[in-house]
Design a protein around this motif. Structure first.
Motif, short mmCIF file in Angstrom:
data_model
loop_
_atom_site.label_atom_id
_atom_site.label_comp_id
_atom_site.label_asym_id
_atom_site.label_seq_id
_atom_site.Cartn_x
_atom_site.Cartn_y
_atom_site.Cartn_z
N VAL A 759 0.90 -1.22 0.03
CA VAL A 759 0.16 0.12 0.07
C VAL A 759 0.92 1.32 -0.13
N GLU A 760 0.19 2.28 -0.37
CA GLU A 760 0.82 3.62 -0.29
C GLU A 760 -0.24 4.59 0.36
N VAL A 761 0.32 5.13 1.67
CA VAL A 761 -0.55 5.86 2.39
C VAL A 761 -0.03 7.47 2.35
N ASP A 762 -1.07 8.21 2.18
CA ASP A 762 -0.81 9.72 2.47
C ASP A 762 -0.96 10.04 3.64
N ILE A 763 -0.03 10.17 4.57
CA ILE A 763 -0.30 10.36 6.15
C ILE A 763 -0.78 11.92 6.36
N GLU A 764 -0.81 12.54 5.50
CA GLU A 764 -1.42 13.91 5.73
C GLU A 764 -2.76 13.98 5.50
N LEU A 765 -3.24 13.16 4.25
CA LEU A 765 -4.72 13.32 3.79
C LEU A 765 -5.22 11.83 4.74
N GLY A 766 -4.71 10.86 5.06
CA GLY A 766 -5.12 9.58 5.63
C GLY A 766 -5.61 8.52 4.57
N THR A 767 -5.23 8.75 3.40
CA THR A 767 -5.81 8.01 2.21
C THR A 767 -4.84 6.88 2.14
N VAL A 768 -5.60 5.77 1.57
CA VAL A 768 -4.61 4.73 1.36
C VAL A 768 -4.95 3.78 0.00
N LYS A 769 -3.96 3.83 -0.93
CA LYS A 769 -4.02 3.23 -2.20
C LYS A 769 -3.18 1.83 -2.00
N VAL A 770 -4.08 0.77 -2.46
CA VAL A 770 -3.52 -0.44 -2.48
C VAL A 770 -2.97 -0.43 -3.69
N LEU A 771 -1.57 -0.98 -3.79
CA LEU A 771 -0.91 -0.89 -5.08
C LEU A 771 -0.91 -2.32 -5.73
N ARG A 772 -0.79 -3.44 -4.69
CA ARG A 772 -0.60 -4.55 -5.47
C ARG A 772 -0.88 -5.76 -4.32
N MET A 773 -1.62 -6.88 -4.85
CA MET A 773 -1.90 -7.93 -4.08
C MET A 773 -1.38 -9.12 -4.48
N VAL A 774 -0.84 -10.01 -3.61
CA VAL A 774 -0.40 -11.42 -4.37
C VAL A 774 -1.29 -12.39 -3.30
N ALA A 775 -1.97 -13.16 -3.93
CA ALA A 775 -2.78 -13.97 -3.14
C ALA A 775 -2.39 -15.47 -3.48
N ALA A 776 -2.03 -16.26 -2.35
CA ALA A 776 -1.85 -17.81 -2.44
C ALA A 776 -2.59 -18.51 -1.98
N HIS A 777 -3.51 -19.40 -2.66
CA HIS A 777 -4.67 -20.16 -1.90
C HIS A 777 -4.39 -21.47 -2.31
N ASP A 778 -4.71 -22.50 -1.32
CA ASP A 778 -4.71 -23.70 -1.36
C ASP A 778 -6.34 -24.19 -1.39
N VAL A 779 -6.54 -24.67 -2.58
CA VAL A 779 -7.86 -24.92 -3.12
C VAL A 779 -7.96 -26.33 -3.40
N GLY A 780 -7.18 -27.06 -2.89
CA GLY A 780 -7.28 -28.62 -3.20
C GLY A 780 -6.91 -29.12 -4.55
N LYS A 781 -7.76 -28.56 -5.60
CA LYS A 781 -7.55 -28.82 -6.97
C LYS A 781 -8.49 -27.67 -7.64
N ALA A 782 -8.04 -26.94 -8.43
CA ALA A 782 -8.72 -26.14 -9.20
C ALA A 782 -9.46 -26.72 -10.55
#
Ligand code: FES
Ligand code: FES
Length: 895
Positions: A759-782
């Motif tokens: 994330v990138e946070v603007d600490i003066e405005l209090g805003t949060v921008k999520v830049l990237r997510m990496v998601a690893a999921h054990d689904v058994g079998k896709a």
């Protein structure tokens, strides 16, 4: 007024009041229901069409302004075949429920007309006005970018469907605009229901003289309802169809008018003679527990719906020996499902039966509930689910069904009800607000030793799914970790908030916010990397859970964390920024029990081969966008040994399919998928027996001729004489009840996941921008990786909303203008990593993924905010003012 214009290249003339909105003229006047209505207020973009080549909201455009101009709708995109853009949507899995798809397609079409090879930013800009609640936008953007050269369509041959990226089998109607949602095929002669709702959160009321209204409409009150109570649990029918002298939340149904559509819709609330006596409402989790608090439900002392917990080992003693202890209390808000399709449907009486066509997640439960309300036998009610434009748990409770049933039964005519957006938001269930007090302790090596978690839920005015949440959370509240000494407690209290029900995760997302913050704090206290700390404690095969269940297989959290590790290390090594903009990286883990908690939740599926060779899967599982129609066919096809393309699907209709249970608790792939596999195998066994062939024989179907090839021997079965054949499979996951200490086997299988957020946070405005997510999921079998990724990406979008923007406040955020959900511009880049730690009980090893996609997202984002700012925010959503206040409170300044 006559309005002449060009519609999809054809000259048309429309006649009606000039203020009529374009979308109404298209849908009701011209029969083009491909264009959808999600809000009727310019907020959602579902009604997007092109006016002289430019996207406009059809719900805002008066017909007077359409005269002489050109309108393009989704129906105009395809000629004799789908357009490349539509094909690209299919191939990429860009349509899930499909309710936003026509609007998305038109917005993208405008862009591609001007800019055939757009950049990602240009696509995001073009789609910025259309909301999607299902997909997380990623696959939609990919589909638009690839529209010039759509992906080659994947075709699966016999035995190769599981694991293939097949386009969804019900995708073509979604991209062509032919799909029929709850409001799309209302009979022309239907009467309409207008529901009058409470403006008060708590009040007594008396109905005045209704004779003037009765002269114009059929008026339904509580006195007209044969059995005026419904609810999820067989022993808790506490919610009235129409309130009887008392209302318990703002938006509760009080009275219904039935009549001509325009006439009933024109009636204003002020015309209804109701004398209100407002009373002081109870909000939150403290007021209902205060001494002397009035009771929301008269038979529930202390306003307590339910409580219970898990106890293992001796947590208190273990805490005393811990090297590090972390402690905190976390709060979450009501969260709205915000499916883009508001509740809708119609009913008719057929002899002594009722037939209900409505958007639902649970046809069999609807059947039984409507029968109970109407005092009919269940076999007197037929539920025919329409396409469901998003559910996420919110369409598990009754909405339009009992009122259209009651009116149709009384009047003997078709009767329809379509909620407006504010009505949908005021009347429907929400995610439970929670206060979670958590304490975790570990030894000097960073091994968890003890935890103590109390989760207190505001269940709103009626029970709905409150017991499910209060039961599920104590089992999950220690997180996906091996903790030997555990004390967890869940409790739910009635209030005068909206009924809190099922919403993707049943309370586990709220609990995950708490346990993941504790993992971060313990890791920081011991100076251990946050990912490594989780890896040391991850539940593994052979471990025993806090409920005393030994995990025998398929516990892939450690593998998920290993998959994240290189991304994590790279992100940690990147500069964190200075000045107002600070970057951070966070991690969230989860586990999720698939299916009902310690309760039977069977599913039955059938596969039939008719005498004419028609091969049909009869599936009672409702596809609410997640893709179960496709998944069930992939599984059944491989089990039987014939290609998916030869199947037809009959889905959801309670007269034609067996009960496959609810589309909830991430259970359809695991439970109904297993039933589909067993049904396919059962039919295959019958065929092999008829042909006297061995297990390895291969099948082929040509009309009514079935060929069975067993080595060099080919036998032919003439279905005209040997059919029909029907295979059936039933699966009920093996679980046991929990004892008073929460010990037992609550679930047969668990999904695991770890997600990382930058994330990138603007600490003066209090805003949060999520830049990237990496998601690893054990689904058994896709079973279908494209659909699995879609579930995870969509879950991430809803998790981001939970973390940063979504808070439902009755009377203040009852529309999609004031209640914000993520747009395409809010979404980060997402990378999905699928871990396949096979679950032997599941079909081809599969588990479930519907809810797991969402659970770890908010914890990962909150951890990243802490990493960026040094501040642990303990209340979500982290709105800018809250973050600023937290930074100032903790650091004295935002500098
Ligand atoms: S229906 Fe027009 S913007 Fe929502
Ligand atoms: S696919 Fe976009 S709202 Fe469902």
């Amino acid at each position: 007024m006559k309005v002449a214009f060009t519609l999809n290249g054809q000259a048309v003339a429309w006649d009606g009041p000039p203020a009529t909105r374009l979308v109404a003229a298209l849908r009701d006047g011209l029969g083009l229901t491909g264009t959808k209505v999600g809000c009727d207020a310019g907020d959602c973009g579902a009604c997007t069409v092109l006016l002289d080549g430019k996207q406009v909201c059809g719900c805002l455009m008066p017909m007077a302004q359409v005269a002489g101009r050109s309108i393009e709708t989704v129906e105009g995109l395809a000629n004799d075949r789908l357009s490349d853009l539509q094909e690209s949507f299919l191939a990429h899995g860009a349509a899930q429920c499909g309710i936003c798809t026509p609007g998305m397609l038109m917005a993208a079409h405008e862009l591609l007309q001007k800019t055939p090879s757009p950049s990602r930013a240009e696509v995001e800009e073009a789609l910025g006005g259309v909301l999607c609640r299902c997909t997380g936008y990623s696959k939609i953007v990919d589909a638009v970018l690839a529209a010039k050269q759509p992906l080659t369509k994947v075709e699966a041959t016999s035995g190769a469907a599981v694991g293939a990226r097949l386009a969804r089998v019900d995708g073509e109607p979604k991209v062509s605009g032919r799909e029929a949602f709850g409001a799309d095929r209302v009979p022309a002669d239907a009467l309409w229901v207008r529901v009058v709702r409470s403006p008060h959160a708590r009040a007594r009321f008396e109905l005045g003289d209704l004779s003037a209204l009765r002269g114009r409409f059929t008026v339904l009150t509580a006195a007209d309802v044969p059995f005026n109570g419904y609810g999820i649990y067989p022993d808790i029918k506490d919610q009235p169809v129409l309130a009887d002298g008392q209302v318990r939340y703002r938006g509760e149904a009080v009275l219904a008018l039935v009549g001509d559509r325009d006439a009933v819709m024109a009636v204003r609330d002020a015309e209804i003679p109701i004398r209100w006596t407002p009373e002081r409402p109870l909000f939150g989790v403290d007021a209902p527990r205060a001494a002397g608090a009035p009771l929301v439900q008269a038979d529930k002392p202390g306003n307590l719906l339910l409580d219970g917990g898990v106890r293992r080992g001796d947590a208190e003693a273990a805490f005393r020996a811990c090297a590090a202890v972390a402690e905190g209390t976390f709060e979450t808000a009501f969260v709205e499902h915000a499916y883009i399709e508001p509740e809708a449907g119609w009913a008719r009486r057929v002899g002594d039966r009722l037939e209900i066509h409505a958007s639902t997640q649970t046809p069999y439960m609807d059947r039984d509930e409507v029968a109970s309300v109407m005092r009919l036998r269940p076999d007197q009610v037929r539920i025919v689910p329409t396409a469901c434009g998003g559910g996420f748990g919110g369409k598990l409770d009754l909405s339009v069904q009992p009122l259209i049933a009651l009116a149709a039964w009384k009047l003997g005519k078709p009767v329809a009800l379509v909620y407006s957006r504010p009505e949908s938001m005021a009347a429907s269930t929400k995610r439970h607000p929670a206060r979670i007090a958590a304490r975790f302790g570990c030894d000097a090596q960073g091994k968890l030793v003890a935890c103590d978690v109390t989760a207190t839920f505001d269940t709103g005015a009626y029970a709905s799914w409150g017991p499910t949440v209060a039961n599920r959370v104590p089992v999950h509240a220690m997180g996906p970790y091996a903790v030997p000494n555990v004390l967890t407690w869940g409790e739910a209290f009635f209030s005068n908030g909206p009924p809190a029900g099922a919403f993707r995760g049943f309370g586990v997302p709220q609990a995950a916010i708490a346990h993941e913050a504790m993992m971060d704090e313990l890791a920081d206290k011991l100076g251990i990397d946050r990912l490594e700390f989780r890896h040391r404690n991850a539940l593994r095969v052979g471990d025993t859970t806090a409920s005393g269940q030994k995990l025998m297989h398929s516990a892939g959290l450690a593998a998920c964390l290993e998959a994240l590790r290189p991304h994590w290390q790279k992100a940690l090594a990147e500069p964190r920024g200075g000045g107002a903009k600070r970057r951070g990286v966070g991690i969230g883990c989860m586990w999720y029990g698939i299916g009902n908690t310690s309760m039977s939740n069977p599913s039955t599926m059938r596969v039939g081969l008719a005498r004419d060779g028609a091969l049909t899967l009869y599936s009672g599982a409702v596809d609410i966008g997640q893709g179960s129609n496709t998944i069930m066919l992939q599984i059944a096809a491989d089990a039987l040994g014939l290609p998916v393309a030869q199947f037809t699907l009959v889905a959801g209709d309670t007269d034609l399919t067996a009960d496959a249970g609810k589309t909830s608790a991430s259970r359809q792939t695991f439970v109904s998928g297993k039933a589909a596999e067993l049904a396919g195998l059962d039919l295959r066994r019958q065929i092999l027996r008829l042909a006297n062939a061995g297990e390895g024989a291969s099948l082929s179907l040509d009309g009514a001729t079935l060929r069975v090839s067993d080595g060099a021997t080919v036998r032919t079965i003439d279905l005209a004489s040997s059919g029909p054949l029907m295979g059936e499979g039933t699966f009920d996951p093996p679980t046991t009840p929990l004892d008073q200490n929460g010990q037992g086997v609550p679930y047969a299988s668990y999904a695991f996941a770890a997600q990382m957020a930058e994330v990138e946070v603007d600490i003066e405005l209090g805003t949060v921008k999520v830049l990237r997510m990496v998601a690893a999921h054990d689904v058994g079998k896709a079973i279908n990786p494209t659909l699995v990724e879609g579930q995870i990406e969509g879950g991430i979008a809803q998790g981001l909303g939970l973390a940063l923007m979504e808070e439902y406040i009755p009377g203040r955020t009852e529309n999609l203008h004031d209640y914000l959900i993520p747009t395409v511009g809010d979404m980060p880049a997402i990378e999905v990593i699928l871990i396949e730690d096979r679950e032997p009980l599941g079909p081809s090893g599969a588990k479930g993924v519907g809810e797991p996609g969402l659970v770890p997202t908010a914890p990962a984002i909150l951890g990243a905010i802490h990493h960026a700012t040094g501040v642990r925010v303990r209340r979500v959503p982290v709105l800018p003012h809250r973050l600023r206040e937290a930074i100032v409170a903790e650091k004295g300044t935002t500098r």
